[in-house]
Design a protein around this motif. Sequence first.
Motif, mmCIF file in Angstrom:
data_model
loop_
_atom_site.group_PDB
_atom_site.id
_atom_site.type_symbol
_atom_site.label_atom_id
_atom_site.label_comp_id
_atom_site.label_asym_id
_atom_site.label_seq_id
_atom_site.Cartn_x
_atom_site.Cartn_y
_atom_site.Cartn_z
ATOM 1 N N UNK A 257 -38.768 9.211 -14.076
ATOM 2 C CA UNK A 257 -37.881 8.501 -13.169
ATOM 3 C C UNK A 257 -37.934 7.007 -13.456
ATOM 4 N N UNK A 258 -36.827 6.335 -13.236
ATOM 5 C CA UNK A 258 -36.793 4.893 -13.367
ATOM 6 C C UNK A 258 -37.018 4.325 -11.982
ATOM 7 N N UNK A 259 -38.070 3.575 -11.818
ATOM 8 C CA UNK A 259 -38.523 3.240 -10.486
ATOM 9 C C UNK A 259 -38.150 1.829 -10.044
ATOM 10 N N UNK A 260 -37.205 1.173 -10.748
ATOM 11 C CA UNK A 260 -36.809 -0.162 -10.335
ATOM 12 C C UNK A 260 -36.154 -0.110 -8.967
ATOM 13 N N UNK A 261 -36.750 -0.774 -8.000
ATOM 14 C CA UNK A 261 -36.199 -0.774 -6.651
ATOM 15 C C UNK A 261 -34.995 -1.707 -6.599
ATOM 16 N N UNK A 262 -33.931 -1.192 -6.024
ATOM 17 C CA UNK A 262 -32.697 -1.978 -5.884
ATOM 18 C C UNK A 262 -32.288 -1.943 -4.419
ATOM 19 N N UNK A 263 -32.216 -3.103 -3.802
ATOM 20 C CA UNK A 263 -31.785 -3.185 -2.410
ATOM 21 C C UNK A 263 -30.440 -3.895 -2.349
ATOM 22 N N UNK A 264 -29.937 -4.118 -1.141
ATOM 23 C CA UNK A 264 -28.643 -4.776 -0.974
ATOM 24 C C UNK A 264 -28.657 -6.197 -1.533
ATOM 25 N N UNK A 265 -29.818 -6.829 -1.518
ATOM 26 C CA UNK A 265 -29.873 -8.209 -2.034
ATOM 27 C C UNK A 265 -29.626 -8.258 -3.543
ATOM 28 N N UNK A 266 -29.778 -7.107 -4.214
ATOM 29 C CA UNK A 266 -29.519 -7.051 -5.656
ATOM 30 C C UNK A 266 -28.046 -6.840 -5.975
ATOM 31 N N UNK A 267 -27.235 -6.553 -4.963
ATOM 32 C CA UNK A 267 -25.786 -6.428 -5.165
ATOM 33 C C UNK A 267 -25.182 -7.802 -4.922
ATOM 34 N N UNK A 268 -24.852 -8.482 -6.000
ATOM 35 C CA UNK A 268 -24.429 -9.884 -5.952
ATOM 36 C C UNK A 268 -22.918 -9.969 -5.796
ATOM 37 N N UNK A 269 -22.477 -10.885 -4.961
ATOM 38 C CA UNK A 269 -21.039 -11.112 -4.819
ATOM 39 C C UNK A 269 -20.677 -11.701 -3.472
ATOM 40 N N UNK A 270 -19.537 -12.394 -3.442
ATOM 41 C CA UNK A 270 -19.069 -13.032 -2.218
ATOM 42 C C UNK A 270 -17.678 -12.564 -1.824
ATOM 43 N N UNK A 271 -17.162 -11.593 -2.549
ATOM 44 C CA UNK A 271 -15.809 -11.106 -2.251
ATOM 45 C C UNK A 271 -15.824 -10.240 -0.999
ATOM 46 N N UNK A 272 -14.637 -10.061 -0.425
ATOM 47 C CA UNK A 272 -14.513 -9.204 0.754
ATOM 48 C C UNK A 272 -14.917 -7.767 0.415
ATOM 49 N N UNK A 273 -14.561 -7.329 -0.791
ATOM 50 C CA UNK A 273 -14.913 -5.973 -1.221
ATOM 51 C C UNK A 273 -16.431 -5.779 -1.226
ATOM 52 N N UNK A 274 -17.166 -6.733 -1.823
ATOM 53 C CA UNK A 274 -18.618 -6.607 -1.938
ATOM 54 C C UNK A 274 -19.286 -6.632 -0.566
ATOM 55 N N UNK A 275 -18.803 -7.472 0.321
ATOM 56 C CA UNK A 275 -19.368 -7.529 1.671
ATOM 57 C C UNK A 275 -19.154 -6.213 2.412
ATOM 58 N N UNK A 276 -17.959 -5.643 2.271
ATOM 59 C CA UNK A 276 -17.680 -4.352 2.912
ATOM 60 C C UNK A 276 -18.503 -3.237 2.276
ATOM 61 N N UNK A 277 -18.706 -3.314 0.952
ATOM 62 C CA UNK A 277 -19.512 -2.320 0.238
ATOM 63 C C UNK A 277 -20.943 -2.315 0.770
ATOM 64 N N UNK A 278 -21.518 -3.492 0.962
ATOM 65 C CA UNK A 278 -22.886 -3.582 1.474
ATOM 66 C C UNK A 278 -22.988 -2.976 2.875
ATOM 67 N N UNK A 279 -22.001 -3.264 3.713
ATOM 68 C CA UNK A 279 -22.013 -2.720 5.064
ATOM 69 C C UNK A 279 -21.939 -1.197 5.037
ATOM 70 N N UNK A 280 -21.133 -0.670 4.134
ATOM 71 C CA UNK A 280 -20.979 0.782 4.057
ATOM 72 C C UNK A 280 -22.264 1.440 3.554
ATOM 73 N N UNK A 281 -22.932 0.800 2.599
ATOM 74 C CA UNK A 281 -24.199 1.334 2.090
ATOM 75 C C UNK A 281 -25.220 1.426 3.221
ATOM 76 N N UNK A 282 -25.269 0.394 4.078
ATOM 77 C CA UNK A 282 -26.196 0.388 5.217
ATOM 78 C C UNK A 282 -25.972 1.607 6.117
ATOM 79 N N UNK A 283 -24.692 1.916 6.362
ATOM 80 C CA UNK A 283 -24.368 3.011 7.273
ATOM 81 C C UNK A 283 -24.608 4.385 6.640
#
Length: 585
Positions: free
Chosen positions: A257-283
């Motif tokens: 397994x590849x064990x690199x931890x990736x959280x929302x802070x690793x998803x970089x971006x300021x667009x409306x799409x990226x912000x909505x994507x992060x919110x959806x991942x949380x839910x």
Amino acid sequence: MKTDLLVIKDELRKYAKTISKLFSMDVGICDKNLIRITGSGPQKIGEKIKGRANKKTLETKETTVILNPREDEICNGCSEKKCCLEVLEISTPIMYEGKIIGLISLVSFDENQKKRVLENLKNYLDFVEQMAELISVRFIEYNENLEKTERENILSTILNTIQKGVLRFNSAGIITSANNFALKKIDLDSSVVGKKLNLSFQNDFLMEEEVYKLEVEEKELNVLGKILPFEAFGKNEKIFIFDDMTKVNDGIRGLVETSNSVSLKNIIGESQFTNLLKERIKHVAPSKSTVLITGESGTGKELVARALHYHSSRRNAPFVVINCAAIPESLLESELFGYVRGAFTGADKNGRMGKFELANGGVIFLDEIGDMPLYLQAKILRVLQERKVTRVGSNRNIELDIRIIAATNVDLEKKIAEKEFREDLYYRLKVIPFEIAPLRDRKEDILPITRNLIKKYNKITEKYISFIDIEVEKLFLKYSWPGNIRELENVVEFMFNLSDNSDILSLSTIPDKLLENKSISNAFKKSDEKFEDNLEIEEFHEIEKRYIKKALELFGKDTEAKKNIANKMGIGLTTLYRKIQKYKL
């Protein structure tokens, strides 16, 4: 090994009493230093036994008899010769491995006693020598038992320090010993010793060890282990060395397994799409439902899958990745489901766990699932429905507790129409869909991602680039990025490799592909008005070639001249050499 007779003094006391009754003589049993251990008579325990017969026996290692003390030549030189009251001395050695470890000393002070012994001396001597031999045998037995106990203790200590279960059992299957690890895994205490052990080979192998079902009383578990013969301590037994399946599986997972931890802070971006994507991942992250991620190649689908894993209750469980397009079709089934020994030609002799089994308890990420063969799609569908997997060549079902996340960059609905993808599988996968927008449709993310990549490559290359040239930013924002984030990262890495010691990511290191539609007037400094006019009407590459050729004619072709040209053009010396080679100048 004990060499002091004192360790069996209780038995020696019994032997001395027996000899004394038979001989009616004073008896002393001493060690090799003539220190009295036990006996009858006036001498105390711990005192040194006297008598010339004893000294002679120490020298000859043979029984010594002095019939006439004071008169026997052995007594010559004895300081107590004149006052000696003894009338008979017998001294017999106690031997062990060819060495004297003690003596049986018999002394008589009575003529009648002496007469009685002498009448049957041979039988008496035979008896005392047998007693000496009996003491030697008892001493050997004591040492053997002591050695056995010590070896048992050493073995027990060693076995209790290793992190594997060890069960010893006899021919009837009765457990004779168990180490702490085994007791812990079976969830029993030391009372398991004496219980019946049942081991059933499951016709399965993993990590070169056999899979067994282990049963003791009402406890039952599957383990990896080996049964080995164990002949020691005078017993013909067997030992079962085993390991916890979960522990071994975790170790294997750690390799695959590849064990690199990736959280929302690793998803970089300021667009409306990226912000909505992060919110959806949380839910969606806490859910156990299957996820299907679609989007062009290089948009970050695996990043989303890892973030879903990180923010779920399975965060500390495995995240196992399999690229369905990267593995040959002939091997894909065995990679996914594993196989048992002899399942097919060329198979590992011990079998192998599949990726689904390795992901048990966690997440399996099926990347490029759109390229999976149709016959395997049916098997994946069954796994989704039943949450069970069967290794190739086996008939044993393995229960699964996994979350499946799939991703593809192809149009699955189009593939369904072309009969290349199962419609039922598509809807099984598309319980929670994620569609990742291409980079060209979220330009607000381009520069933040670029800055993050600069931080990354500063660490990798040990450079210190802090700024992006404004012209570079304009080019990045105008470019369509058909390769998305992956292409952007490649460009940044390329520019880092061509950059000098400057702290800015400059236009001089931009790949030619991004410069093809850029006006040369924004790329180079001008040296005369006539040449500047030509920039507006001639093709980019031709003008660049003429510019460099003219500069070489004006300044020269040595290294210093080329440095001067590179500075005037605002590019690095390495880039200038590359262009000179390109235009064959």
